[in-house]
Design an enzyme around this catalytic site. Sequence first.
Site, short mmCIF file in Angstrom:
data_model
loop_
_atom_site.label_atom_id
_atom_site.label_comp_id
_atom_site.label_asym_id
_atom_site.label_seq_id
_atom_site.Cartn_x
_atom_site.Cartn_y
_atom_site.Cartn_z
CE LYS A 1 3.53 -6.07 4.07
NZ LYS A 1 2.99 -4.88 4.44
CG ASP B 1 -0.58 0.35 2.74
OD1 ASP B 1 0.89 0.30 2.86
OD2 ASP B 1 -1.04 0.71 3.34
CB SER B 2 4.84 1.88 -0.06
OG SER B 2 4.99 1.11 -1.00
CG ASP C 1 0.63 -4.38 2.52
OD1 ASP C 1 0.47 -5.37 2.78
OD2 ASP C 1 1.28 -3.10 1.72
CD GLU D 1 1.35 -0.81 7.44
OE1 GLU D 1 0.61 -0.60 8.85
OE2 GLU D 1 1.24 -1.19 7.41
CD GLU E 1 8.61 0.00 7.32
OE1 GLU E 1 7.68 -0.94 7.39
OE2 GLU E 1 8.94 1.24 6.28
O1 KIV Z 1 3.70 -1.02 1.38
C1 KIV Z 1 4.20 -1.20 1.47
O2 KIV Z 1 5.21 -1.46 0.71
C2 KIV Z 1 5.08 -2.13 2.96
C3 KIV Z 1 6.59 -1.95 3.03
C4 KIV Z 1 6.50 -0.61 4.11
C5 KIV Z 1 6.42 -3.18 3.67
O3 KIV Z 1 4.05 -2.74 3.75
#
Ligand code: KIV
Length: 284
Positions: free
Chosen positions: A117, A48-49, A87, A119, A186
């Site tokens: 993934k 989600d970056s 993500d 968090e 991270e």
């Molecule tokens: O969104 C993303 O790219 C991530 C990384 C910071 C690990 O979660």
Amino acid sequence: MTERKKVTLPTLFNKVGQGEAITMLTCYDYPTGYLQEQAGIDMILVGDSLGMTMLGYESTLPVTMDDMIRHAQAVRRGSPNAWLIGDMPYMSYQPSVETAIRNAGRFMAEAGCDAIKLEGGVEMADRLAGIVRAGIPAMGHLGLTPQSASALGGFRVQGKGALQAKKIVEDARALEEAGAYAILLEMVPDRLAQLITQRAKNAFIISLGSGPHAHGQLLIYHDMFGLYPRFKPKMAKVFGEAGKVILDGLQTYVREVTNRTFPQPENWFGMQDEEYQELLRLLD
Ligand code: KIV
């Protein structure tokens, strides 16, 4: 295009078993997915970056499930064989286990992802367990978790003090018990990442800025090629100045169009004389 065998969970655990480091990068689009496939990257995270790297937001919080699905689909088209991870964006799993399962399912059904993934540690372990029970491989994410940056006091190293480090060790254990196949650490200190890696039994550990002792490494693609204009985090090594190369090309383009040296005959399409004469006649 070079064909390689599909990366699966057994492929990844075999690598770990043989002491080989797992390679992982973020990716958000088709051409980059194609290049990462050619380079043989094991795991691709559609992070989600992308809210920051691709959409220009100040944080990842405005990113929606629809944004994520669109980008994950494009990456999958470029990279059919990497282990592809979707993500889970902000508020796509926090509200309830059911929300988490439904949105995780979208990554699998609509984008062809292999896993998701999310968090968070102990607090999110039931969401992760629900997703795993639904048959979807799930990766955890601890340490600096950008969706909670406000609560964590900004984008800073996590787990430097013993108490906070203990919480991260316990979070890792909770995620493993919930069924995570992998955990991303991270920006935690290298010794903490080493400790968690040594203790991991059923999950492998990936480091992003957390030192060399994990089972594998992750970088943000835009950081490693100088493609993110706002800042470069300390943990990111620049493996190529693609941003500079592209800027140089753009400035040359502006110069050549301005001084009329572009285009040249090889860049345009001609018309036979007789057709052109006929055209003029038709227009008379
Ligand atoms: O969104 C993303 O790219 C991530 C990384 C910071 C690990 O979660």
